[in-house]
Scaffold this motif. Structure first.
Motif, PDB file in Angstrom:
ATOM      1  N   MET A   1      74.587  10.356  70.585  1.00 31.37           N
ATOM      2  CA  MET A   1      74.206  11.733  70.321  1.00 31.37           C
ATOM      3  C   MET A   1      75.458  12.558  70.080  1.00 31.37           C
ATOM      4  N   ASP A   2      75.433  13.397  69.074  1.00 30.21           N
ATOM      5  CA  ASP A   2      76.584  14.234  68.756  1.00 30.21           C
ATOM      6  C   ASP A   2      76.730  15.349  69.772  1.00 30.21           C
ATOM      7  N   ARG A   3      77.973  15.764  69.983  1.00 36.33           N
ATOM      8  CA  ARG A   3      78.252  16.881  70.878  1.00 36.33           C
ATOM      9  C   ARG A   3      77.796  18.171  70.203  1.00 36.33           C
ATOM     10  N   PRO A   4      77.102  19.061  70.923  1.00 33.01           N
ATOM     11  CA  PRO A   4      76.654  20.322  70.330  1.00 33.01           C
ATOM     12  C   PRO A   4      77.831  21.185  69.897  1.00 33.01           C
ATOM     13  N   GLU A   5      77.645  21.941  68.860  1.00 30.95           N
ATOM     14  CA  GLU A   5      78.653  22.882  68.383  1.00 30.95           C
ATOM     15  C   GLU A   5      78.562  24.162  69.209  1.00 30.95           C
ATOM     16  N   PRO A   6      79.650  24.954  69.252  1.00 29.85           N
ATOM     17  CA  PRO A   6      79.604  26.217  69.986  1.00 29.85           C
ATOM     18  C   PRO A   6      78.435  27.082  69.508  1.00 29.85           C
ATOM     19  N   GLY A   7      77.776  27.728  70.436  1.00 27.71           N
ATOM     20  CA  GLY A   7      76.641  28.565  70.103  1.00 27.71           C
ATOM     21  C   GLY A   7      75.327  27.822  70.212  1.00 27.71           C
ATOM     22  N   GLN A   8      75.385  26.526  70.372  1.00 27.82           N
ATOM     23  CA  GLN A   8      74.166  25.753  70.548  1.00 27.82           C
ATOM     24  C   GLN A   8      73.776  25.704  72.009  1.00 27.82           C
ATOM     25  N   THR A   9      72.715  24.992  72.284  1.00 27.14           N
ATOM     26  CA  THR A   9      72.109  24.988  73.599  1.00 27.14           C
ATOM     27  C   THR A   9      72.254  23.639  74.285  1.00 27.14           C
ATOM     28  N   TRP A  10      72.489  23.683  75.581  1.00 26.50           N
ATOM     29  CA  TRP A  10      72.509  22.495  76.432  1.00 26.50           C
ATOM     30  C   TRP A  10      71.347  22.617  77.404  1.00 26.50           C
ATOM     31  N   GLU A  11      70.651  21.545  77.641  1.00 26.50           N
ATOM     32  CA  GLU A  11      69.579  21.551  78.626  1.00 26.50           C
ATOM     33  C   GLU A  11      70.156  21.416  80.033  1.00 26.50           C
ATOM     34  N   VAL A  12      69.524  22.100  80.965  1.00 26.75           N
ATOM     35  CA  VAL A  12      69.869  21.936  82.371  1.00 26.75           C
ATOM     36  C   VAL A  12      69.051  20.744  82.863  1.00 26.75           C
ATOM     37  N   GLY A  13      69.725  19.767  83.456  1.00 25.20           N
ATOM     38  CA  GLY A  13      69.038  18.580  83.954  1.00 25.20           C
ATOM     39  C   GLY A  13      68.028  18.925  85.035  1.00 25.20           C
ATOM     40  N   ARG A  14      67.056  18.077  85.189  1.00 27.53           N
ATOM     41  CA  ARG A  14      65.958  18.320  86.136  1.00 27.53           C
ATOM     42  C   ARG A  14      66.455  18.608  87.553  1.00 27.53           C
ATOM     43  N   ASN A  15      67.424  17.871  88.030  1.00 28.26           N
ATOM     44  CA  ASN A  15      67.957  18.068  89.386  1.00 28.26           C
ATOM     45  C   ASN A  15      69.361  18.669  89.371  1.00 28.26           C
ATOM     46  N   GLU A  16      69.711  19.329  88.284  1.00 34.67           N
ATOM     47  CA  GLU A  16      71.058  19.881  88.110  1.00 34.67           C
ATOM     48  C   GLU A  16      71.041  21.380  88.392  1.00 34.67           C
ATOM     49  N   CYS A  17      72.010  21.862  89.139  1.00 34.01           N
ATOM     50  CA  CYS A  17      72.095  23.303  89.355  1.00 34.01           C
ATOM     51  C   CYS A  17      72.754  23.957  88.131  1.00 34.01           C
ATOM     52  N   ALA A  18      72.488  25.243  87.975  1.00 32.27           N
ATOM     53  CA  ALA A  18      72.972  25.969  86.801  1.00 32.27           C
ATOM     54  C   ALA A  18      74.492  25.922  86.683  1.00 32.27           C
ATOM     55  N   SER A  19      75.192  26.064  87.802  1.00 40.27           N
ATOM     56  CA  SER A  19      76.659  26.074  87.737  1.00 40.27           C
ATOM     57  C   SER A  19      77.208  24.734  87.238  1.00 40.27           C
ATOM     58  N   ASP A  20      76.603  23.629  87.642  1.00 38.68           N
ATOM     59  CA  ASP A  20      77.047  22.325  87.142  1.00 38.68           C
ATOM     60  C   ASP A  20      76.779  22.195  85.651  1.00 38.68           C
ATOM     61  N   ALA A  21      75.649  22.730  85.205  1.00 36.96           N
ATOM     62  CA  ALA A  21      75.322  22.686  83.782  1.00 36.96           C
ATOM     63  C   ALA A  21      76.313  23.514  82.965  1.00 36.96           C
ATOM     64  N   VAL A  22      76.746  24.655  83.509  1.00 36.23           N
ATOM     65  CA  VAL A  22      77.749  25.476  82.818  1.00 36.23           C
ATOM     66  C   VAL A  22      79.047  24.682  82.667  1.00 36.23           C
ATOM     67  N   PHE A  23      79.504  24.046  83.737  1.00 38.61           N
ATOM     68  CA  PHE A  23      80.725  23.228  83.669  1.00 38.61           C
ATOM     69  C   PHE A  23      80.597  22.130  82.632  1.00 38.61           C
ATOM     70  N   ARG A  24      79.491  21.416  82.656  1.00 39.87           N
ATOM     71  CA  ARG A  24      79.273  20.304  81.732  1.00 39.87           C
ATOM     72  C   ARG A  24      79.274  20.797  80.279  1.00 39.87           C
ATOM     73  N   ALA A  25      78.563  21.891  80.019  1.00 45.02           N
ATOM     74  CA  ALA A  25      78.484  22.431  78.668  1.00 45.02           C
ATOM     75  C   ALA A  25      79.849  22.904  78.177  1.00 45.02           C
ATOM     76  N   LEU A  26      80.583  23.613  79.028  1.00 43.83           N
ATOM     77  CA  LEU A  26      81.885  24.119  78.614  1.00 43.83           C
ATOM     78  C   LEU A  26      82.886  22.980  78.405  1.00 43.83           C
ATOM     79  N   ALA A  27      82.847  21.982  79.249  1.00 49.34           N
ATOM     80  CA  ALA A  27      83.724  20.824  79.058  1.00 49.34           C
ATOM     81  C   ALA A  27      83.411  20.151  77.720  1.00 49.34           C
ATOM     82  N   ASP A  28      82.137  20.033  77.382  1.00 50.05           N
ATOM     83  CA  ASP A  28      81.744  19.432  76.108  1.00 50.05           C
ATOM     84  C   ASP A  28      82.260  20.237  74.921  1.00 50.05           C
TER      85      ASP A  28
END
Length: 84
Positions: A1-28
């Motif tokens: 799967m390709d990495r999303p471009e800036p401005g796109q959306t990342w899904e928050v995992g079912r058991n993932e807290c929002a702050s972890d999702a922010v870190f993951r998205a920004l690192a990507d």
């Protein structure tokens, strides 16, 4: 799967807290390891971010700036847009 471009959306995992999702998205999007990102706590209260989105059905989204990006956190997704 390709990495999303800036401005796109990342899904928050079912058991993932929002702050972890922010870190993951920004690192990507920034191509930076998590260890090189500034502390999220300097931009927003991480515990409150996670708690509010986990328990409130009335909150549609929270928006804040972090590491040169505008971050929009919704209950099931994260959107990032690079600030100019």
């Amino acid at each position: 799967m390709d990495r999303p471009e800036p401005g796109q959306t990342w899904e928050v995992g079912r058991n993932e807290c929002a702050s972890d999702a922010v870190f993951r998205a920004l690192a990507d999007v920034s191509d930076r390891p998590l260890t090189e990102l500034p502390p999220l706590q300097e931009s927003i209260d991480v515990d409150s971010l996670d708690h509010v989105l986990a328990v409130s059905s009335e909150i549609q989204s929270l928006t804040f700036e972090y590491a040169g990006y505008e971050i929009v956190v919704e209950p099931a997704r994260i959107r990032l847009r690079e600030r100019s």
